[in-house]
Design a protein around this motif. Structure first.
Motif, short mmCIF file in Angstrom:
data_model
loop_
_atom_site.label_atom_id
_atom_site.label_comp_id
_atom_site.label_asym_id
_atom_site.label_seq_id
_atom_site.Cartn_x
_atom_site.Cartn_y
_atom_site.Cartn_z
N ALA A 78 0.84 -1.20 0.00
CA ALA A 78 0.00 0.00 0.00
C ALA A 78 0.87 1.25 0.00
O ALA A 78 0.65 2.18 -0.78
N PHE A 79 1.87 1.27 0.86
CA PHE A 79 2.68 2.50 0.94
C PHE A 79 3.57 2.66 -0.28
O PHE A 79 3.72 3.77 -0.81
N PHE A 80 4.10 1.54 -0.79
CA PHE A 80 5.01 1.68 -1.93
C PHE A 80 4.23 1.97 -3.22
O PHE A 80 4.68 2.76 -4.05
N SER A 81 3.04 1.36 -3.36
CA SER A 81 2.21 1.67 -4.53
C SER A 81 1.76 3.13 -4.48
O SER A 81 1.73 3.82 -5.50
N GLY A 82 1.41 3.60 -3.27
CA GLY A 82 1.04 5.01 -3.09
C GLY A 82 2.18 5.93 -3.46
O GLY A 82 2.00 6.96 -4.12
N PHE A 83 3.38 5.54 -3.06
CA PHE A 83 4.59 6.32 -3.38
C PHE A 83 4.77 6.39 -4.90
O PHE A 83 5.02 7.47 -5.46
N LEU A 84 4.61 5.24 -5.56
CA LEU A 84 4.80 5.19 -7.01
C LEU A 84 3.72 6.00 -7.74
O LEU A 84 4.01 6.77 -8.66
N THR B 69 0.27 2.96 14.27
CA THR B 69 -1.07 3.46 14.58
C THR B 69 -1.40 4.65 13.70
O THR B 69 -2.50 4.73 13.13
N ILE B 70 -0.44 5.57 13.55
CA ILE B 70 -0.72 6.75 12.73
C ILE B 70 -0.87 6.32 11.26
O ILE B 70 -1.73 6.82 10.54
N TYR B 71 -0.04 5.36 10.85
CA TYR B 71 -0.13 4.92 9.44
C TYR B 71 -1.47 4.23 9.16
O TYR B 71 -2.02 4.38 8.07
N LEU B 72 -1.97 3.48 10.15
CA LEU B 72 -3.30 2.87 9.94
C LEU B 72 -4.33 3.98 9.73
O LEU B 72 -5.22 3.86 8.89
N HIS C 261 -13.87 13.84 -4.11
CA HIS C 261 -13.09 14.57 -5.11
C HIS C 261 -11.94 15.34 -4.43
O HIS C 261 -10.78 15.27 -4.86
N ASN C 262 -12.28 16.05 -3.34
CA ASN C 262 -11.25 16.85 -2.65
C ASN C 262 -10.16 15.97 -2.04
O ASN C 262 -8.99 16.35 -2.02
N MET C 263 -10.56 14.80 -1.54
CA MET C 263 -9.55 13.90 -0.95
C MET C 263 -8.62 13.37 -2.03
O MET C 263 -7.43 13.23 -1.81
N HIS C 264 -9.18 13.06 -3.19
CA HIS C 264 -8.32 12.61 -4.30
C HIS C 264 -7.33 13.70 -4.71
O HIS C 264 -6.19 13.41 -5.05
N GLU C 265 -7.80 14.96 -4.64
CA GLU C 265 -6.96 16.08 -5.06
C GLU C 265 -5.67 16.18 -4.24
O GLU C 265 -4.62 16.52 -4.75
N ILE C 266 -5.80 15.90 -2.93
CA ILE C 266 -4.60 16.06 -2.08
C ILE C 266 -4.07 14.70 -1.59
O ILE C 266 -3.38 14.62 -0.58
N MET C 267 -4.40 13.65 -2.34
CA MET C 267 -3.98 12.31 -1.92
C MET C 267 -2.45 12.20 -1.81
O MET C 267 -1.93 11.42 -1.00
N ALA C 268 -1.73 12.98 -2.61
CA ALA C 268 -0.26 12.93 -2.56
C ALA C 268 0.26 13.29 -1.16
O ALA C 268 1.26 12.73 -0.70
N THR D 167 2.88 11.23 3.67
CA THR D 167 2.91 10.98 5.11
C THR D 167 2.99 9.48 5.37
O THR D 167 3.73 9.02 6.25
N GLY D 168 2.25 8.71 4.58
CA GLY D 168 2.26 7.25 4.72
C GLY D 168 3.64 6.67 4.44
O GLY D 168 4.10 5.78 5.15
N VAL D 169 4.32 7.20 3.43
CA VAL D 169 5.66 6.72 3.08
C VAL D 169 6.62 7.01 4.23
O VAL D 169 7.41 6.15 4.65
N PHE D 170 6.53 8.22 4.77
CA PHE D 170 7.39 8.63 5.90
C PHE D 170 7.19 7.69 7.10
O PHE D 170 8.15 7.17 7.67
N LEU D 171 5.91 7.45 7.44
CA LEU D 171 5.61 6.60 8.60
C LEU D 171 6.01 5.15 8.34
O LEU D 171 6.56 4.47 9.22
N SER D 172 5.75 4.67 7.11
CA SER D 172 6.07 3.28 6.79
C SER D 172 7.56 3.03 6.83
O SER D 172 8.03 2.00 7.32
N PHE D 173 8.33 3.99 6.31
CA PHE D 173 9.79 3.84 6.32
C PHE D 173 10.26 3.57 7.74
O PHE D 173 11.07 2.68 7.98
N PHE D 174 9.72 4.33 8.69
CA PHE D 174 10.21 4.19 10.05
C PHE D 174 9.66 2.96 10.76
O PHE D 174 10.38 2.31 11.50
#
Lengths: 52, 412
Positions: B72-78, B140-143, B171-178, B183-190
């Motif tokens: 999930a986090f890596f696909s989101g990153f890509l 927890t935050i990543y969930l 629509h608005n959530m999709h707009e700022i999904m990046a 944030t998910g990538v940052f949390l997942s890395f750690f």
């Protein structure tokens, strides 16, 4: 977790850890708030257009 | 059949058939929930935990589902940060899988701590020097982030879309999904890293201990890298399984091939790094503490022979990586998914070795025997719980939510 708790110490490690956690929570919280507020505004604007 | 509640232009099976499909999963879930409440009500004496194995078999299940949920986090990153457009065709499914994996991980942790009512202690009385505190916070935050990423998918249900506020919200959530994805990538890395850091810092256990960079042992980086490499392969394999069960094509083959290519190169670089780490550990780190490599792979139950190292690095590491980086390997579906399954098994072996073999190795000079562990039925059934729960959640999501944007085009 908070400065008023027994475990809290004023040093760099604590700032970094809690700072990063707080930053992540703030970004997600601010993002969600932005989406909710914008959605309310967009919905209200649509209502106004419908009234005209 | 089609109803207004289903995604537009797609067909789903009848309600009776759907309920019949879910029934076995519900039965398993029911037994698992009974076992769960036994553990919480009567305590950890319902498990086979002992002084050597203080985390039961759950700790392996926990690490494995977290790593596999890394898709999930890596696909989101890509998809959202690098801007690989084709990944967006599978990102919704990756998010659902991520939600299943991470909610399961937290549920298993809730069982493992034995006193879930005191779960908040780790946040309130945080010991910031503990890798596990970092894991608890990030997990927890990543969930939370994953649930936020899942919300617009839910809001895209045609019935919910009729509500204008929810329509705008999606629509608005999709707009700022990046922003959420970053944030998910940052949390997942750690948290992926800190899960690897936990065995790496155990200087009293030479089988696990590794040197590293600053405060992070090499296992920190290896765990993150392996989760990012194998997570998307798990997503692709589960998608293929969904295609097999539904009898439909859900994503185009080029999506699979793209994920396989990225994961293949990630896996190859990971397994080279893992091999270097293992050679350095076997020739420098362990001998400095008075051990040879074979001390860890002999005089113990058959399942901890040298074969486990060969299986992890060669058969489930180099072999799938070499298949996935070649165009011929990716173009043959059987080879592609065979390699993906090997990589998934390799990841699960790695997590098993880094927690359960570590606990099995004798610690004191007067201990010659390795510790053997056989889990209680309560542990086994609650470890299977994520599978049953996953089947239910994914089935419901597939039935009512537009998980696969290409489904309509592929199944006219």
């Amino acid at each position: 977790m908070f400065p008023f708790l027994y475990e809290w110490s004023w040093y760099l490690g604590q700032y970094l850890f809690m700072g990063a956690a707080g930053f992540a929570i703030s970004v997600v919280g601010a993002g969600l708030t932005y989406c909710i507020v914008m959605s309310i505004i967009h919905t209200m604007q649509e209502d106004e257009h419908a009234d005209h | 059949m089609t109803t207004p509640a289903f995604p537009e232009g797609v067909k789903r099976c009848g309600n009776g058939q759907f309920i019949l499909w879910l029934l076995p999963a519900f039965l398993v879930l029911l037994i698992a929930v009974y076992a769960m409440f036994r553990v919480w009500f009567y305590g950890l004496n319902q498990t086979n935990m002992n002084d050597a194995y203080g985390f039961a078999i759950w700790i392996w299940a926990d690490l494995a589902v977290i790593a596999l949920g890394g898709g999930a986090f890596f696909s989101g990153f890509l998809a959202y940060i690098i801007g690989v457009k084709n990944v967006k065709n599978i990102i919704n499914f990756a998010v659902v899988l991520g939600v299943v994996c991470y909610t399961s991980a937290l549920l298993i942790l809730g069982l493992d701590v034995g006193q879930p009512l005191r779960g908040w202690f780790i946040f309130w009385h945080a010991n910031i020097h503990s890798m596990l505190t970092e894991v608890a916070f990030c997990l927890t935050i990543y969930l939370g982030v994953l649930i936020v990423e899942f919300i617009p998918v839910i809001l895209e249900n045609p019935k919910i879309q009729k509500n204008r506020f929810f329509h705008h919200m999606a629509h608005n959530m999709h707009e700022i999904m990046a922003v959420f994805a970053a944030t998910g990538v940052f949390l997942s890395f750690f948290h992926q890293g800190s899960l690897g850091g936990v065995p790496g810092v155990l200087y009293g256990r030479p089988f696990a201990f590794r040197e590293g960079l600053f405060i992070w042992p090499w296992t920190f980086f290896l765990f993150t890298w392996s989760a990012a490499a194998v997570g998307p392969l798990f997503t692709a394999t589960m998608c293929r399984l969904a295609e097999f069960i539904t009898g439909k094509r859900l994503v185009k083959d080029d999506v699979y091939r793209l994920l396989a290519k990225i994961s293949g190169w990630m896996l190859l670089t990971y397994i080279i790094a893992k091999s270097i780490d293992t050679i350095y550990w076997a020739t420098v780190t362990a001998p400095a503490r008075g051990f040879t490599l074979m001390d860890f792979y002999s005089n113990n139950p058959a399942y901890y022979g040298i074969w486990i190292l060969i299986a992890e690095i060669l058969i489930c590491g180099f072999l799938p990586a070499l298949i996935l980086i070649t165009q011929k390997g990716r173009e043959n579906k059987k080879l592609l998914f065979g390699a993906a399954i090997l990589a998934i098994i390799g990841l699960c072996i790695n997590r098993w070795v880094m927690v359960l073999q570590v606990l099995a190795a004798p610690l004191k000079p007067f201990q010659e025997e390795w510790f053997v562990y056989s889990p209680a039925w309560t542990e086994v059934i609650t470890t299977i719980l994520p599978v049953a729960y996953g089947i239910i959640l994914i089935s419901l999501a597939y039935r009512f939510l537009p998980l696969f944007p290409q489904e309509r085009e592929l199944n006219p």
